[in-house]
Motif scaffolding. Structure first.
Motif, short mmCIF file in Angstrom:
data_model
loop_
_atom_site.label_atom_id
_atom_site.label_comp_id
_atom_site.label_asym_id
_atom_site.label_seq_id
_atom_site.Cartn_x
_atom_site.Cartn_y
_atom_site.Cartn_z
N ASP A 304 15.07 -80.78 -27.55
CA ASP A 304 15.36 -81.86 -26.61
C ASP A 304 16.49 -82.71 -27.19
O ASP A 304 16.37 -83.26 -28.28
CB ASP A 304 14.11 -82.71 -26.40
CG ASP A 304 14.29 -83.77 -25.31
OD1 ASP A 304 15.31 -84.49 -25.35
OD2 ASP A 304 13.41 -83.89 -24.45
N SER A 305 17.60 -82.84 -26.46
CA SER A 305 18.77 -83.57 -26.99
C SER A 305 18.46 -85.04 -27.24
O SER A 305 18.98 -85.63 -28.19
CB SER A 305 19.95 -83.44 -26.03
OG SER A 305 19.65 -84.02 -24.77
N LEU A 306 17.60 -85.64 -26.42
CA LEU A 306 17.26 -87.04 -26.64
C LEU A 306 16.47 -87.21 -27.94
O LEU A 306 16.66 -88.19 -28.68
CB LEU A 306 16.46 -87.60 -25.46
CG LEU A 306 17.19 -87.69 -24.11
CD1 LEU A 306 16.31 -88.37 -23.08
CD2 LEU A 306 18.53 -88.41 -24.24
N ASP A 307 15.60 -86.26 -28.24
CA ASP A 307 14.86 -86.32 -29.51
C ASP A 307 15.81 -86.12 -30.69
O ASP A 307 15.64 -86.75 -31.74
CB ASP A 307 13.77 -85.24 -29.53
CG ASP A 307 12.63 -85.52 -28.57
OD1 ASP A 307 12.49 -86.69 -28.16
OD2 ASP A 307 11.90 -84.58 -28.21
N MET A 308 16.80 -85.27 -30.52
CA MET A 308 17.77 -85.04 -31.59
C MET A 308 18.60 -86.31 -31.84
O MET A 308 18.80 -86.72 -32.98
CB MET A 308 18.67 -83.87 -31.20
CG MET A 308 19.68 -83.46 -32.27
SD MET A 308 21.30 -84.20 -31.97
CE MET A 308 21.74 -83.37 -30.43
N ILE A 309 19.04 -86.95 -30.78
CA ILE A 309 19.79 -88.20 -30.92
C ILE A 309 18.93 -89.26 -31.59
O ILE A 309 19.37 -89.96 -32.51
CB ILE A 309 20.25 -88.71 -29.53
CG1 ILE A 309 21.24 -87.74 -28.90
CG2 ILE A 309 20.86 -90.10 -29.64
CD1 ILE A 309 21.50 -87.99 -27.42
N ASP A 314 17.48 -92.95 -35.88
CA ASP A 314 16.40 -93.48 -36.71
C ASP A 314 16.78 -93.46 -38.19
O ASP A 314 16.50 -94.41 -38.93
CB ASP A 314 15.12 -92.67 -36.48
CG ASP A 314 13.91 -93.33 -37.13
OD1 ASP A 314 13.63 -94.49 -36.80
OD2 ASP A 314 13.27 -92.67 -37.96
N THR A 315 17.44 -92.40 -38.62
CA THR A 315 17.88 -92.31 -40.01
C THR A 315 18.94 -93.37 -40.32
O THR A 315 18.87 -94.05 -41.35
CB THR A 315 18.44 -90.90 -40.29
OG1 THR A 315 17.39 -89.95 -40.12
CG2 THR A 315 18.99 -90.80 -41.70
N TYR A 406 18.64 -104.09 -35.42
CA TYR A 406 19.88 -104.79 -35.80
C TYR A 406 20.24 -104.38 -37.23
O TYR A 406 20.27 -105.18 -38.15
CB TYR A 406 19.68 -106.30 -35.65
CG TYR A 406 19.45 -106.66 -34.21
CD1 TYR A 406 20.53 -106.87 -33.36
CD2 TYR A 406 18.16 -106.72 -33.67
CE1 TYR A 406 20.33 -107.15 -32.01
CE2 TYR A 406 17.96 -107.00 -32.34
CZ TYR A 406 19.05 -107.21 -31.51
OH TYR A 406 18.85 -107.47 -30.18
N ASN A 407 20.53 -103.09 -37.35
CA ASN A 407 20.82 -102.49 -38.66
C ASN A 407 22.24 -102.81 -39.08
O ASN A 407 22.94 -103.59 -38.43
CB ASN A 407 20.57 -100.99 -38.60
CG ASN A 407 21.35 -100.34 -37.47
OD1 ASN A 407 22.57 -100.30 -37.48
ND2 ASN A 407 20.63 -99.85 -36.46
N ASN A 408 22.70 -102.21 -40.17
CA ASN A 408 24.03 -102.53 -40.71
C ASN A 408 25.17 -102.21 -39.74
O ASN A 408 26.25 -102.79 -39.86
CB ASN A 408 24.26 -101.79 -42.03
CG ASN A 408 23.41 -102.32 -43.16
OD1 ASN A 408 22.74 -103.35 -43.00
ND2 ASN A 408 23.42 -101.65 -44.29
N GLN A 510 15.71 -97.72 -28.09
CA GLN A 510 15.46 -99.03 -28.68
C GLN A 510 14.18 -99.03 -29.50
O GLN A 510 13.23 -98.30 -29.20
CB GLN A 510 15.41 -100.10 -27.58
CG GLN A 510 16.76 -100.31 -26.90
CD GLN A 510 16.70 -101.30 -25.76
OE1 GLN A 510 15.71 -102.01 -25.56
NE2 GLN A 510 17.77 -101.37 -24.98
N GLN A 511 14.16 -99.88 -30.52
CA GLN A 511 12.96 -100.06 -31.31
C GLN A 511 11.88 -100.73 -30.46
O GLN A 511 12.17 -101.41 -29.48
CB GLN A 511 13.26 -100.92 -32.53
CG GLN A 511 14.23 -100.28 -33.52
CD GLN A 511 13.60 -99.14 -34.29
OE1 GLN A 511 12.43 -99.19 -34.64
NE2 GLN A 511 14.40 -98.10 -34.58
#
Length: 582
Positions: A304-309, A314-315, A406-408, A510-511
């Motif tokens: 699933d492309s959305l899961d891959m994105i 997330d990383t 709101y990561n780097n 989104q988180q």
């Protein structure tokens, strides 16, 4: 977030000015000069009738007044609308110059909107958050436009009507939407500190005589008591048939027309957003496939492309600041952005206009993570505030969720959006515009759209060209697009909370904390979430058309500065001016 007018007016509407305005039609030669005089008269009368809004815009002649929001004040507003429509009808809009034509249309739209709100929407009955007086009080305390003792005496006078203000609010509220009731309680509890603590602290810094100070603090105690009684009323209100927070499609389309002043309709914008989301997903999938080996080696990609994105995002989101350092991280980012804008010659910045990053005031309520509070157009040298919620005191898992959102990467985009070259810069330009009407009655879509446009412009100019930043920008841009989809689906199609959260976390990546916060926001606002994508789309289309018109003479900086010179006017009106469309 834009300011909205409450227009809590007294009955003496244009008592002397109306007779002057009824002297008959003007000829073409008189039109522009007369219209400029009319604008000045219109605004002066408006400030007298709505003193709290005047205070927040930097007009301090009526700081000591607080209008009680009763039936008489609403009747006065309806009379105000009628009288001013009659006054506008004296002017032939096509005989006015370009600047005055825009102002005419903005005043006309605002009058139509206020009449619609009072006669059709009637949110003063079902939205208890309508009754939040603390913004003007905080402005009196925080802005240094006059000696502190004078400001505190105006504060004292303004407090006199607070008990009557809250008693009237209790009379007006009928079957309120529970979401607005909860927001109002939150705002009141946060705002009480402005009167109970901040006012008392400020008094200690003055040489006001002790006896007078006691009178002031005694009145403050009565004001706080009335606010707390209002909170108790809201907490215990009997509400067997609460009004839904959802507007429904008919009201939504009308409100969209007045607030957006857009080239599009609400349904049309929704349809475009759905298609834009599909394209962004395709672009994000392409980038994520490129980045997957770098972060996951030979691990198999999800089908699933959305899961891959989501896996790549997330990383990348694990790289973020801390709750304690969130504000300082933002402060350090701002000069970096300013230097980039100067180096790339995207805009002329004005370093003399102060910008302060601060914890979001409690009386705002936490409906948004960040916002910009600019000085009003009358206070051109006042301070702009970059408001950010505090994560201190939150449960560790919720704070971590916000920090991952709101990561780097995205924190830099947030700073671009809220500050440079986003809201802070645009609103500095707006305050320099010669027309007060364009600054005061402008379009939220223009304001938010510029901030979204600024994000893309910075990346197009070479700001952090890494594929990681590009992917994160797509995620951030998807937020603007999905804001429109969410808002329309919630208010017009009855989208449930669990469906909304799933949409935001799965399709907008989104988180959880961000998605929960957005649900709260969509349940206490309507149409405003459309402004991001609407304004962005209109600005990009205008830039492309302007580039074609100018040919070899086109320069991005020239477009940006010409666009910003129109204050906060709706993009469709700016488009007509920049492309010479009559």
């Amino acid at each position: 977030m834009n300011r909205y007018l409450s227009f809590l007016l007294v009955i003496a509407v244009f008592a002397t000015g109306c007779q002057k305005d009824r002297q008959g039609p003007l000829n073409q030669a008189q039109g522009n000069d007369a219209f400029a005089n009319y604008e000045n008269h219109f605004l002066e009368a408006l400030w007298k009738l709505n003193p709290s809004w005047a205070t927040e815009e930097g007009y301090h002649k009526y700081d000591s007044l607080l209008v009680v929001p009763d039936d008489k004040s609403r009747d006065a507003m309806m009379n105000f609308v009628k009288v001013q429509k009659d006054s506008l009808a004296r002017y032939e809009v096509n005989d006015l110059n370009e600047a005055n034509r825009m102002d005419y249309q903005l005043i006309q739209n605002r009058l139509d909107y206020e009449g619609w709100k009072l006669s059709v929407l009637k949110d003063y009955q079902w939205n208890p958050a309508h009754y939040s007086p603390f913004g003007a009080f905080a402005t009196i305390l925080n802005e240094h436009y006059a000696p502190l003792s004078k400001r505190l005496r105006n504060f004292y006078e303004k407090m006199a009507n607070l008990p009557a203000y809250y008693k009237e609010a209790q009379k007006q509220i009928k079957n309120p939407a529970p979401e607005f009731t909860a927001l109002a309680i939150e705002q009141q509890n946060g705002g009480i500190a402005v009167i109970e603590r901040d006012f008392a602290d400020s008094l200690k810094k003055t040489s006001i005589p002790a006896a007078e100070q006691k009178q002031m603090t005694d009145r403050a105690k009565l004001a706080v008591q009335s606010a707390r009684e209002f909170v108790a009323f809201l907490q215990n209100i009997k509400n067997d048939k609460p009004r839904s927070f959802r507007l429904g499609k008919t009201l939504y389309e009308d409100k969209f027309k007045y607030e957006m002043q857009s080239a599009y309709g609400a349904q049309e914008l929704f349809n475009m957003a759905v298609e834009r989301k599909k394209q962004i997903h395709r672009d994000m999938a392409k980038l994520s496939r490129q980045l997957w080996p770098k972060y996951f080696g030979k691990k198999a990609m999800p089908s699933d492309s959305l899961d891959m994105i989501a896996g790549v995002l997330d990383t990348l989101s694990s790289k973020h600041t801390t709750a304690d350092e969130l504000q300082s991280t933002i402060e350090k980012q701002l000069p970096v952005l300013a230097n980039f804008v100067k180096t790339k010659d995207l805009l002329t910045l004005d370093p003399s206009k102060p910008l302060e990053v601060r914890k979001q005031p409690a009386y705002f309520g936490n409906a948004a993570v960040a916002s910009m509070s600019p000085p009003g157009p009358y206070e051109k040298n006042g301070k702009s505030y970059f408001n950010i919620i505090s994560l201190k005191g939150l449960a560790p898992e919720k704070a971590e969720s916000y920090l991952r959102e709101y990561n780097n990467y995205t924190l830099q985009i947030l700073c671009i959006h809220e500050a440079i070259p986003g809201h802070y810069v645009q609103l500095v330009y707006a305050n320099k515009a010669p027309s007060l009407i364009k600054s005061l009655f402008g379009s939220g879509a223009m304001v938010e759209g510029w901030a979204v446009y600024g994000e893309e412009m910075m990346l197009d100019a070479g700001y952090d060209p890494s594929p990681e930043m590009k992917l994160m920008w797509y995620k951030w841009h998807l937020r603007s697009v999905c804001n429109t989809i969410l808002d329309f689906n919630v208010h017009c199609n009855d989208l449930a909370k669990n469906q909304a959260i799933k949409f935001l976390t799965h399709e907008a990546f989104q988180q959880q904390a961000e998605a929960e916060g957005k649900w709260k926001r969509v349940s206490v606002t309507s149409v405003q979430l459309d402004s991001y994508y609407d304004g962005y789309k209109e600005i990009v289309d205008l830039r492309d058309a302007y580039k074609t018109k100018m040919g070899d003479k086109y320069k991005l900086k020239d477009f940006n500065e010409k666009f910003l010179s129109y204050g906060n006017a709706p993009v469709k009106l700016i488009r007509n001016a920049m492309l010479n469309v009559k």
